[in-house]
Design a protein around this motif. Structure first.
Motif, PDB file in Angstrom:
ATOM      1  N   ILE A 433      52.604  44.783  50.922  1.00  0.00           N
ATOM      2  CA  ILE A 433      51.878  45.119  49.692  1.00  0.00           C
ATOM      3  C   ILE A 433      51.529  46.605  49.662  1.00  0.00           C
ATOM      4  O   ILE A 433      51.663  47.268  48.621  1.00  0.00           O
ATOM      5  N   VAL A 447      49.347  46.235  39.793  1.00  0.00           N
ATOM      6  CA  VAL A 447      49.801  44.852  39.678  1.00  0.00           C
ATOM      7  C   VAL A 447      49.947  44.496  38.200  1.00  0.00           C
ATOM      8  O   VAL A 447      50.697  43.596  37.828  1.00  0.00           O
ATOM      9  N   ARG A 456      50.064  37.583  37.337  1.00  0.00           N
ATOM     10  CA  ARG A 456      49.051  38.528  37.805  1.00  0.00           C
ATOM     11  C   ARG A 456      47.810  37.777  38.281  1.00  0.00           C
ATOM     12  O   ARG A 456      47.260  38.064  39.342  1.00  0.00           O
ATOM     13  N   THR A 458      47.641  34.741  39.289  1.00  0.00           N
ATOM     14  CA  THR A 458      47.984  34.004  40.514  1.00  0.00           C
ATOM     15  C   THR A 458      47.902  34.914  41.726  1.00  0.00           C
ATOM     16  O   THR A 458      47.411  34.509  42.788  1.00  0.00           O
ATOM     17  N   PHE A 459      48.359  36.152  41.569  1.00  0.00           N
ATOM     18  CA  PHE A 459      48.295  37.105  42.679  1.00  0.00           C
ATOM     19  C   PHE A 459      46.849  37.388  43.066  1.00  0.00           C
ATOM     20  O   PHE A 459      46.484  37.354  44.233  1.00  0.00           O
ATOM     21  N   TYR A 460      45.999  37.676  42.069  1.00  0.00           N
ATOM     22  CA  TYR A 460      44.589  37.949  42.360  1.00  0.00           C
ATOM     23  C   TYR A 460      43.913  36.735  42.974  1.00  0.00           C
ATOM     24  O   TYR A 460      43.100  36.866  43.910  1.00  0.00           O
TER      25      TYR A 460
END
Length: 483
Positions: A433, A447, A456, A458-460
């Motif tokens: 990352i 991001v 986005r 889901t990533f956070y």
């Protein structure tokens, strides 16, 4: 108060709401609220040391005004050195008095029985090295006539005690931060969202990477006499990621928190472990301190203007002073000297400014030259960190002697090592990352370039999940609180 504590999780939204919904119409009230919040934040640790911050604030505020009112160069120098002496005097008493006394007694054992000096049983005030250098930057810049002294005592108090970066930086220059307290601040949604993302990434670095690396690094260093060279090397690697995750994580949370209140602080870390030489590493590691020493010590000493002998002398002074700034211990001085030795070939060959761009700026994969430069620089840094982490010089030398022995070829092992496999996977994910975001101010800044909003979020959510999953039940202090 710790950033990774329940108290701060309650403190921050309360101050945020008061700042933007109650005090937003009056700049002076906003600044006063910042001062009050900062004193609560710092006093939460030990309210008695608030007197040091208040006294330092009064001294440098008064000296700044006095510098403006006199044109006599002699008087101006007296005022400047009064500020330097008082600020460094406090720092010397609390941080270095016992070190110098113990070193003197080690050199002259008989002296301890003939004089009446005893070591002081005192606590080192948290963040004293940081806010001391910050207030000094104000006095020096006013003396140099690079900054107009302020008549607004509340604004100056807010500058000195600004709680996001009070304890462990970044060490802000008065020329950057102080003017921001003069201007009306309106809530900026994009800046605040960006700040929240940086806080999230800082918490990931601290809670997931640094705190979990600390468990293994602490065990290995504390039991080094019983472990093999390969295991000690593994422990050194864990500490390497611990100190980066811990310190850069603090800076990310500090910068992100400042953005919530409409302030912009300087970048303090710029992906230093992707550096291709030691000179580039020091342009990217603890940038606020490196540039402070450059502007207020290196350049006044002559910088790079003289011959090679002067350049080498000034370089060693900067690195040794930097080591000494970190702590009253010979380990830190040797750590600084070792980095100076690393830097020396680049200086002599005039290659210390050859890597000013971002590594692999136009590619996802570095060239072979950049890759080997990055690996060799990282390796040198790992070995230097051993002196930084070890209990004393003998401890560091014993660890190094084991690493450079046949036991280095053995398979690393100690009780509980199997639990470290998951952490290694997390470190790998962390590096990926960081690599993908190396062109930004912090790794997950962009991001938002992921076009689909569900991806986005889901990533956070994944980052939040990892923080919750790997968070320790008790808060762990930041390493740089001791400096």
């Amino acid at each position: 108060m710790l950033f990774n504590s329940i108290e701060f999780a309650l403190f921050l939204p309360i101050v945020f709401l008061l700042y933007w919904f109650i005090a937003h119409k009056n700049l002076s009230v906003q600044n006063f609220l910042i001062v009050l919040a900062s004193y609560v934040f710092y006093g939460w640790w030990d309210w008695r040391f608030l007197s040091l911050i208040i006294f330092s604030t009064l001294i440098d505020y008064s000296i700044g005004l006095a510098l403006k009112q006199t044109s006599s160069e002699v008087k101006r120098k007296v005022l400047l050195w009064t500020s330097i002496s008082i600020n460094l005097g406090f720092l010397g008493i609390f941080k270095y008095y016992n070190f110098f006394l113990d070193s003197l007694y080690n050199l002259m054992p008989g002296l301890q029985t003939t004089n009446g000096f005893n070591t002081l049983d005192i606590i080192l005030p948290v963040g004293i090295s940081f806010y001391t250098f910050q207030t000094l930057s104000y006095t020096i810049d006013v003396y140099r006539k690079q900054l107009e002294p302020t008549k607004d005592f509340i604004a100056f108090s807010a500058f000195v005690s600004f709680f996001p970066q009070l304890v462990a930086g970044p060490i802000e220059r008065a020329t950057n931060l102080l003017p921001q307290f003069y201007k009306k601040r309106n809530f900026n949604y994009n800046l605040a969202v960006n700040g929240l993302k940086q806080i999230l990434w800082g918490l990931f670095k601290k809670v997931v990477i640094a705190d979990n690396c600390a468990v293994f690094a602490n065990y290995i260093f504390e039991n080094s006499s019983d472990l093999s060279g390969s295991t000690l090397l593994l422990g050194s690697l864990f500490f390497t990621f611990q100190i980066y995750g811990d310190f850069s994580g603090y800076s990310d949370i500090a910068i992100g928190t400042s953005r919530l209140f409409g302030f912009r602080l300087m970048q303090n870390f710029a992906f230093p472990y992707f550096s291709r030489d030691i000179a580039e590493f020091w342009r990217r590691w603890h940038i606020s301190l490196s540039t402070w020493f450059r502007d207020y010590l290196y350049i006044p000493l002559g910088g790079s203007q003289g011959g090679m002998a002067m350049k080498i002398r000034n370089t060693f002074i900067i690195f040794l002073v930097s080591g000494f700034w970190h702590g009253a211990n010979w380990n830190f001085i040797i750590w600084g000297g070792l980095n100076a030795l690393y830097f020396l070939p680049l200086l002599v060959l005039k290659k210390n400014r050859q890597n000013l761009d971002i590594i692999a700026s136009n590619s996802y994969i570095p060239s072979l030259k950049d890759f080997f430069g990055m690996v060799s620089t990282f390796t040198l840094t790992v070995f230097a960190w051993i002196f930084f982490r070890a209990e004393n010089v003998n401890h560091a030398l014993n660890i190094l002697s084991k690493i450079f022995s046949r036991s280095l070829l053995s398979v690393p092992y100690y009780n509980g090592l199997s639990k470290a496999i998951g952490l290694v996977i997390l470190i790998f994910l962390f590096l990926v990352i960081e690599w993908m975001g190396r062109k930004n101010q912090f790794a997950i800044e962009n991001v938002s370039l992921i076009k689909k909003r569900p991806m986005r979020l889901t990533f956070y959510a994944f980052i939040v999940f990892l923080i919750g999953m790997f968070m320790h039940t008790s808060e762990m202090e930041f390493i740089y609180f001791q400096f």
